[in-house]
Every structure is written in C-alpha cells, then in structure tokens.
Design an enzyme around this catalytic site. Structure first.
Site, mmCIF file in Angstrom:
data_model
loop_
_atom_site.group_PDB
_atom_site.id
_atom_site.type_symbol
_atom_site.label_atom_id
_atom_site.label_comp_id
_atom_site.label_asym_id
_atom_site.label_seq_id
_atom_site.Cartn_x
_atom_site.Cartn_y
_atom_site.Cartn_z
ATOM 1 N N LYS A 10 0.821 -1.219 0.000
ATOM 2 C CA LYS A 10 0.000 0.000 0.000
ATOM 3 C C LYS A 10 0.847 1.257 0.000
ATOM 4 O O LYS A 10 0.458 2.271 -0.572
ATOM 5 C CB LYS A 10 -0.953 0.004 1.201
ATOM 6 C CG LYS A 10 -2.095 -0.972 1.041
ATOM 7 C CD LYS A 10 -3.267 -0.589 1.913
ATOM 8 C CE LYS A 10 -4.436 -1.524 1.672
ATOM 9 N NZ LYS A 10 -5.509 -1.347 2.638
ATOM 10 N N LYS A 31 -4.791 -10.411 -6.680
ATOM 11 C CA LYS A 31 -6.062 -10.659 -5.996
ATOM 12 C C LYS A 31 -7.114 -9.617 -6.389
ATOM 13 O O LYS A 31 -6.763 -8.496 -6.751
ATOM 14 C CB LYS A 31 -5.848 -10.749 -4.480
ATOM 15 C CG LYS A 31 -5.800 -9.459 -3.791
ATOM 16 C CD LYS A 31 -5.753 -9.572 -2.281
ATOM 17 C CE LYS A 31 -5.699 -8.127 -1.824
ATOM 18 N NZ LYS A 31 -5.544 -7.800 -0.500
ATOM 19 N N LYS A 43 -10.468 -3.858 -3.997
ATOM 20 C CA LYS A 43 -11.312 -2.661 -4.069
ATOM 21 C C LYS A 43 -10.606 -1.546 -4.820
ATOM 22 O O LYS A 43 -11.249 -0.682 -5.401
ATOM 23 C CB LYS A 43 -11.596 -2.146 -2.646
ATOM 24 C CG LYS A 43 -12.432 -3.061 -1.778
ATOM 25 C CD LYS A 43 -12.500 -2.469 -0.360
ATOM 26 C CE LYS A 43 -13.085 -3.448 0.637
ATOM 27 N NZ LYS A 43 -12.594 -3.223 2.010
HETATM 28 P P1 TYM Z 1 -10.677 -5.669 3.845
HETATM 29 O O1 TYM Z 1 -11.687 -4.615 4.078
HETATM 30 O O2 TYM Z 1 -9.578 -5.415 2.896
HETATM 31 O O3 TYM Z 1 -11.394 -6.999 3.384
HETATM 32 C C1 TYM Z 1 -12.492 -7.527 4.090
HETATM 33 C C2 TYM Z 1 -12.420 -9.037 4.102
HETATM 34 O O4 TYM Z 1 -12.437 -9.535 2.752
HETATM 35 C C3 TYM Z 1 -11.345 -10.418 2.555
HETATM 36 N N1 TYM Z 1 -10.887 -10.295 1.159
HETATM 37 C C4 TYM Z 1 -10.815 -11.309 0.303
HETATM 38 N N2 TYM Z 1 -11.105 -12.613 0.432
HETATM 39 C C5 TYM Z 1 -10.933 -13.396 -0.674
HETATM 40 N N3 TYM Z 1 -10.487 -12.930 -1.870
HETATM 41 C C6 TYM Z 1 -10.191 -11.620 -2.023
HETATM 42 N N4 TYM Z 1 -9.769 -11.160 -3.197
HETATM 43 C C7 TYM Z 1 -10.348 -10.745 -0.905
HETATM 44 N N5 TYM Z 1 -10.145 -9.413 -0.741
HETATM 45 C C8 TYM Z 1 -10.481 -9.158 0.544
HETATM 46 C C9 TYM Z 1 -10.292 -9.965 3.528
HETATM 47 O O5 TYM Z 1 -9.365 -10.980 3.818
HETATM 48 C C10 TYM Z 1 -11.127 -9.588 4.735
HETATM 49 O O6 TYM Z 1 -11.427 -10.736 5.506
HETATM 50 N N6 TYM Z 1 -7.618 -5.506 7.790
HETATM 51 C C11 TYM Z 1 -8.913 -5.963 7.343
HETATM 52 C C12 TYM Z 1 -10.068 -5.411 8.146
HETATM 53 C C13 TYM Z 1 -9.939 -5.596 9.625
HETATM 54 C C14 TYM Z 1 -10.137 -6.800 10.330
HETATM 55 C C15 TYM Z 1 -9.961 -6.453 11.716
HETATM 56 C C16 TYM Z 1 -10.432 -8.108 9.953
HETATM 57 C C17 TYM Z 1 -9.674 -4.609 10.520
HETATM 58 N N7 TYM Z 1 -9.688 -5.156 11.786
HETATM 59 C C18 TYM Z 1 -10.067 -7.421 12.703
HETATM 60 C C19 TYM Z 1 -10.522 -9.054 10.967
HETATM 61 C C20 TYM Z 1 -10.353 -8.719 12.316
HETATM 62 C C21 TYM Z 1 -9.093 -5.532 5.884
HETATM 63 O O7 TYM Z 1 -8.439 -4.642 5.413
HETATM 64 O O8 TYM Z 1 -10.083 -6.166 5.243
#
Ligand code: TYM
Length: 358
Positions: free
Chosen positions: A115, A219, A222
């Site tokens: 990032k 992957k 967003k």
């Molecule tokens: P974020 O918002 O990027 O993504 C949310 C969830 O979606 C999953 N994900 C995917 N799974 C499969 N294939 C993909 N291409 C894909 N892209 C995203 C992510 O693994 C995630 O589960 N850091 C985290 C948010 C967070 C969090 C937490 C999660 C903040 N605090 C505490 C768990 C526990 C994030 O950026 O997710």
C-alpha cells in the site's frame, strides 16, 4: 480459574467497491457463525482513514458495508454489528499495542509495503501502525476466532505475537491482580495464566483468495483501477454477466482434475468462484464441467452469480434507502460492543499501572 469464552470478531473496511472476494472470503462466512457462538462484526472506519479519504464518502461507505452485512444474512438480533470509531476502546488499546509491537514486526508486513509503494516516507504513520489497530479490534473483546480471507493471515500472526508479548511481559502483574485465564494450550513460551487469548485465524473454503478477473495472479481488490477486474456487490445483473463474459481465460477446455489447473490461474479462479457460490468443492465443479470449453462454463457461472448476488444487491439497495434504520443498528451495536470492551480495557489499565482517579 476462568476460561476464554469462544467469540468471533471480524471486520471490513468501508473503502468502497465491496466485491465478490469480500463476500466469498469473509462476509458470507460470517453468517453461519452467528448461530454457533457470540459474533461481533465491525465496519472498521478508523482503518479507512489510514489513506487519504473523503469524509462524506466514508459515511456512505460505512452504511454500504453495514447494508452488505445485513443483506448477506447477518442478523443484528444475534450478531453485534457496529462501526469501530463509536467504540473508543479500539483506539485506546491500539495505542498500548503500539508500545508492545516492535518496529521490526511491522516493517515486515507485506500489506504495508504494497500500500505504501515506493513512496514510503510519505505514507501515514497510521498506515504503518494499521496492524496494531487490527490486533486491538480483536483483543478488546478477547475474541478467539477471526474469519478472514487469506490476505489477512500475516496480520493475524502479528495479533498473536502482540498477545503473546503482552501475556509474557505482564504475567506477574496479571497473576497478582487475579485477572488471568488458564492457558488452554500450555507451552514453555507462555505463562500458565494469560490475559489475552491467542486468536485462531479461520481461513477456509474454496474462496480464501479470489483473484482479479483480468489477471489471475493478482487478488481481486477494491482499489484496482479496472472495474472489469472485480464483481462489485452493487453491480447489476447485466454488469455481472458482462464481467464474467469478459473475464480473462485461456483457449483450453476445463480439465477434469484440479492438478490440470495448476498453471492456469484464471481458470482456477473461475472454478473457485463457481464452487464457493454453489457451496461445492472445486473437484465437484470439475467433475461436472471437466472437458467443457469456457463458452459453456462462463454462461453457467454468470447465471449462478446473478442468481446468488442479485437478491443481495436488491436488498442492499433497499436497506440503503433508509439511513436512519442502518444508523440505529450501528448505534445499538456500538452500545453492546462497549459493554464487552469497556471492562477489558479497565483491566488493561490496571495491568499497565495507570492511575485512575475517577
Ligand atoms: P478488507 O476490508 O480489505 O477486506 C475484508 C475481508 O475480505 C477479505 N478479502 C478477500 N477474500 C478473498 N479474496 C479476495 N480477493 C479478498 N479481498 C479481501 C479480507 O481478507 C477480509 O477478511 N484488515 C482488514 C479489516 C480488519 C479486520 C480487523 C479483519 C480490521 N480489523 C479485525 C478481521 C479482524 C481488511 O483490510 O479487510
């Protein structure tokens, strides 16, 4: 002595363009867990400001993630749904964890490197410290299980490292104050009484890493500049069908065995999506479609995706028309979340030795 209560915590960032990877890798997996143990699902708005953001868009995106949770079937009567910034304990515990985590640990985080890109000097301190806030999200509730996609694995390992260091550094203090919980998995590296659990990542199923529809080595994300690379949860049926039709593939028909797809990332990705949407394994999908060309498989996948996603999109749009309802759910969830996190933080303050005069 008490035991850690099983509890699920997970979160999604309100950064727009919620996509099929978020749904299959995370949100859809949150739903059945709400019937198995206490669950907390957060919209992590504090994480969303680690990169430049527009305040009005953040508000809209926070409601959008909430609508996705609800439309996917998360029931606020069972699970706690709230946005992170309404519960002060996240930020407070994150600061304490900033003083536990080591610079070296955070410097190894691949997501930060990706990032921040080449211009690391210009990245926010918050982007660097992002994983300590994530550890705080989880541990403010002493959560034991965290369902996420594969890309969060390293952050969850860091969460365990932080919990382990806290447990070790303050072992005597935790014992003295009578705040320990029996270590469920005794080991020479850990004291016999813990304050924080060593959280289990739940990364499972055929969709832990959904790839871009334009490049099977990247992957689905967003932030990809190409909208054709992802299926957004608010895409219309026509858009979904068009994106699958245009998805990059190769000229070969599908193989009957999974091994035959090991060098064909785009084909493997579409089979994984089909499997996850239909609740089957990739092997089962190949036993049906092995030998078929993409001219047969893609329309079948498009029909399935529209069937599964269109009702959810409609429901999201319906929910988003009533902001008061959504905001009420978040407010009520934040109250319930605080009731769990506040006593944990009260104990943490005593462990740290902070004097409380009021
Ligand atoms: P974020 O918002 O990027 O993504 C949310 C969830 O979606 C999953 N994900 C995917 N799974 C499969 N294939 C993909 N291409 C894909 N892209 C995203 C992510 O693994 C995630 O589960 N850091 C985290 C948010 C967070 C969090 C937490 C999660 C903040 N605090 C505490 C768990 C526990 C994030 O950026 O997710």
């Amino acid at each position: 002595m008490s035991q850690f209560q099983p509890r699920v915590f997970s979160g999604v960032q309100p950064t727009g363009n919620l996509h099929l990877g978020n749904y299959l890798g995370a949100i859809s997996r949150f739903v059945p867990l709400q019937d198995e143990m206490p669950t907390i699902y957060c919209v992590v708005d504090l994480h969303a400001i680690t990169v430049k953001h527009d305040p009005a868009v953040l508000t809209a995106n926070t409601r959008e993630v909430t609508a996705a949770y609800l439309a996917a079937g998360i029931d606020p009567g069972k699970a706690i749904i709230f946005n992170q910034s309404q519960v002060r304990e996240h930020a407070e515990l994150a600061w304490i964890f900033n003083c536990i985590a080591r610079m070296g640990w955070l410097s190894r985080m691949t997501q930060f490197k990706e990032k921040a890109g080449k211009n690391r000097e210009n990245a926010s301190v918050g982007l660097f410290a992002y994983p300590t806030l994530m550890a705080a999200d989880i541990l403010a509730y002493r959560a034991t299980h965290v369902p996420v996609g594969d890309d969060q694995k390293q952050h969850l390992e860091l969460t365990r490292d932080i919990a382990q260091k806290f447990n070790n550094d303050f072992a005597d203090r935790v014992k003295e104050l009578g705040l320990g919980v029996a270590n469920p998995a005794p080991s020479p590296e850990l004291p016999d009484e813990l304050f924080f659990p060593l959280t289990e990542p739940m990364i499972a199923g055929p969709a832990t890493r959904i790839m871009s529809l334009r490049d099977g080595t990247k992957k689905m994300s967003k932030s990809d500049a190409s909208d054709l690379s992802r299926i957004n949860l608010r895409d219309s049926a026509d858009e979904i069908a068009k994106k699958i039709r245009k998805a990059k593939t190769d000229p070969e028909p599908l193989s009957s065995e999974l091994d035959g797809l090991s060098e064909r990332p785009e084909a493997l990705n579409l089979v994984g999506i089909y499997a996850a949407l239909s609740g089957r394994t990739k092997e089962e999908v190949l036993s049906e479609y092995g030998g078929q060309p993409f001219s047969v498989f893609k329309p079948a996948l498009a029909d399935l995706a529209v069937d599964k996603l269109a009702p959810m999109t409609d429901e999201m749009n319906r929910l988003l028309a009533d902001e008061t309802h959504i905001d009420g759910i978040l407010r009520e969830g934040a109250g319930r979340a605080s009731e769990i996190a506040a006593p944990v933080l009260r104990d943490v303050r005593r462990i740290m030795g902070f004097l409380e005069g009021r």
